[in-house]
Design a protein around this motif. Structure first.
Motif, PDB file in Angstrom:
ATOM      1  N   ASP A  46      26.315  33.658  50.745  1.00  0.00           N
ATOM      2  CA  ASP A  46      27.290  32.942  49.923  1.00  0.00           C
ATOM      3  C   ASP A  46      26.642  31.738  49.231  1.00  0.00           C
ATOM      4  OD1 ASP A  46      29.333  34.664  50.635  1.00  0.00           O
ATOM      5  OD2 ASP A  46      30.187  33.333  52.161  1.00  0.00           O
ATOM      6  N   ASP A 124      35.369  51.303  44.668  1.00  0.00           N
ATOM      7  CA  ASP A 124      35.045  50.364  45.748  1.00  0.00           C
ATOM      8  C   ASP A 124      33.559  50.040  45.679  1.00  0.00           C
ATOM      9  OD1 ASP A 124      37.667  50.572  46.452  1.00  0.00           O
ATOM     10  OD2 ASP A 124      37.335  51.731  48.275  1.00  0.00           O
ATOM     11  N   SER A 206      34.969  36.447  44.462  1.00  0.00           N
ATOM     12  CA  SER A 206      34.547  36.793  45.819  1.00  0.00           C
ATOM     13  C   SER A 206      35.660  36.498  46.809  1.00  0.00           C
ATOM     14  CB  SER A 206      33.303  35.995  46.211  1.00  0.00           C
ATOM     15  OG  SER A 206      33.039  36.118  47.599  1.00  0.00           O
ATOM     16  N   PRO A 207      36.043  37.481  47.641  1.00  0.00           N
ATOM     17  CA  PRO A 207      37.082  37.214  48.642  1.00  0.00           C
ATOM     18  C   PRO A 207      36.613  36.274  49.747  1.00  0.00           C
ATOM     19  CG  PRO A 207      36.166  39.420  48.931  1.00  0.00           C
ATOM     20  CD  PRO A 207      35.594  38.880  47.657  1.00  0.00           C
ATOM     21  N   ARG A 208      35.291  36.139  49.935  1.00  0.00           N
ATOM     22  CA  ARG A 208      34.762  35.236  50.970  1.00  0.00           C
ATOM     23  C   ARG A 208      34.680  33.800  50.476  1.00  0.00           C
ATOM     24  NH1 ARG A 208      31.866  36.196  55.664  1.00  0.00           N
ATOM     25  NH2 ARG A 208      30.742  34.265  55.167  1.00  0.00           N
ATOM     26  N   GLY A 210      35.324  32.694  47.057  1.00  0.00           N
ATOM     27  CA  GLY A 210      36.082  32.325  45.875  1.00  0.00           C
ATOM     28  C   GLY A 210      35.229  32.157  44.629  1.00  0.00           C
ATOM     29  N   ARG A 212      33.242  32.936  41.318  1.00  0.00           N
ATOM     30  CA  ARG A 212      33.463  33.882  40.220  1.00  0.00           C
ATOM     31  C   ARG A 212      32.125  34.308  39.626  1.00  0.00           C
ATOM     32  NH1 ARG A 212      38.769  31.618  36.852  1.00  0.00           N
ATOM     33  NH2 ARG A 212      40.123  31.356  38.695  1.00  0.00           N
ATOM     34  N   ALA A 290      34.606  47.261  48.392  1.00  0.00           N
ATOM     35  CA  ALA A 290      35.958  46.841  48.033  1.00  0.00           C
ATOM     36  C   ALA A 290      36.116  46.904  46.526  1.00  0.00           C
ATOM     37  CB  ALA A 290      36.225  45.412  48.526  1.00  0.00           C
ATOM     38  N   ALA A 293      38.358  42.133  42.235  1.00  0.00           N
ATOM     39  CA  ALA A 293      39.582  41.440  41.844  1.00  0.00           C
ATOM     40  C   ALA A 293      39.247  40.376  40.822  1.00  0.00           C
ATOM     41  CB  ALA A 293      40.256  40.818  43.063  1.00  0.00           C
ATOM     42  N   MET A 299      42.609  44.476  38.944  1.00  0.00           N
ATOM     43  CA  MET A 299      41.843  45.121  40.003  1.00  0.00           C
ATOM     44  C   MET A 299      41.071  46.318  39.447  1.00  0.00           C
ATOM     45  SD  MET A 299      42.545  43.431  42.844  1.00  0.00           S
ATOM     46  CE  MET A 299      41.988  44.573  44.118  1.00  0.00           C
TER      47      MET A 299
END
Length: 306
Positions: A46, A124, A206-208, A210, A212, A290, A293, A299
């Motif tokens: 990250d 995905d 990123s869902p972990r 945030g 972009r 995944a 988003a 999506m």
């Protein structure tokens, strides 16, 4: 040489490689890594986009086990078989470079290699990609990475706002167009034709973290939805040129056993065909997947068959 430091959250020693992305991490053995190791790796990815681990076991089983700590293992490739006995590992044998291999195709691509994100032509998208050097030459064959998150954050505000609202078409037939030529393997052709065309938001959140990132993949993006080909090509060319400035890149010179692990959505990667006629074998594994988003809630989705 850059000094190494101890990351206070993970206890791992790391050495930053550039002012933007990339860090070499010490103190990890993939044969004994566990869940806490994987969480530390995820945190550092990250932060730095891509991590490099030296002097690791080159057994494909060890690479597979290590990758599985980061998320559910993916097949080696959506369209290609895995290594014999290791269905989650793709063997990239890229030796024997000739003068014909390095002829320029355009300013971003070369024959047999190009800047890309792994497997965005499926809904995905892989979360983590891992490469390991098994056989390399004493010079050349480096892998390059470019930061799509840094490119997004560096855009002028009106361009970011535009990008946030756009989606792109990703089609494997652009990458594997030669599979459709007369006389090619019929089974491979049918697999390719059966693969749905998909769209992804141009900006992925990123869902972990945030963070972009521009979801760019030159080897399979055919255009921006709702735009003409001229409009798409011009705008995508601008975004890609903005990504590939030297300050957003890192270059890794491989030694046998080295592993790179990175955020597959955040980084483009490429390799340099300058290692001559000798053998080069790099193994790849992918973990986690995944839909992408976008900032506006868009999506990833399959397009209806035409």
């Amino acid at each position: 040489m850059t000094q190494s430091t101890i990351d206070h959250r993970t206890g791992l020693r790391l050495r930053r490689l550039t002012g933007s992305i990339g860090a070499e991490v010490a103190g990890i053995d993939i044969r004994t890594a566990d869940g806490s190791t994987a969480e530390a790796i995820a945190r550092l990815v990250d932060d730095h986009g891509v991590l490099f681990l030296r002097d690791q076991s080159t057994d494909a089983a060890d690479l597979t086990r290590f990758a599985s700590l980061l998320g559910p293992l993916l097949p080696a490739h959506p369209l290609k078989p895995g290594l014999t006995g290791h269905p989650h590992v793709l063997a990239n044998q890229t030796g024997g470079v000739t003068a014909d291999d390095i002829r320029c195709r355009d300013r971003y691509n070369r024959h047999a290699t190009n800047w890309h994100v792994d497997c965005t032509f499926i809904t995905d998208v892989p979360v983590y990609s891992l490469l390991q050097a098994v056989t390399v030459q004493p010079f050349g064959g480096d892998t390059l990475f470019a930061d799509l998150a840094g490119a997004y954050s560096g855009l002028a505000a009106p361009l970011r706002e535009l990008a946030d609202r756009l989606s792109c078409v990703h089609d494997a037939k652009l990458l594997y167009a030669d599979w459709l030529l007369p006389g090619r393997d019929e089974e491979s052709r049918e697999r390719l034709l059966a693969l749905p065309v998909v769209t992804h938001p141009l900006v992925a959140v990123s869902p972990r973290s945030g963070l972009r990132s521009l979801a760019l993949n030159p080897n399979c993006v055919t255009g921006i939805e709702g735009f003409s080909q001229l409009e798409s090509d011009t705008l995508l060319d601008l975004f890609l040129a903005h990504t590939l400035v030297p300050e957003r890149t890192v270059r890794w010179q491989w030694a046998e056993g080295d592993i790179a692990v990175w955020d597959n959505v955040r980084l483009l990667h490429n390799y340099v065909l300058d290692h001559g006629s000798g053998e080069r074998l790099i193994q790849r594994a992918m973990a986690g997947s995944a839909p992408l988003a976008g900032p506006d809630g868009a999506m990833s989705r399959e397009l209806p068959l035409s």
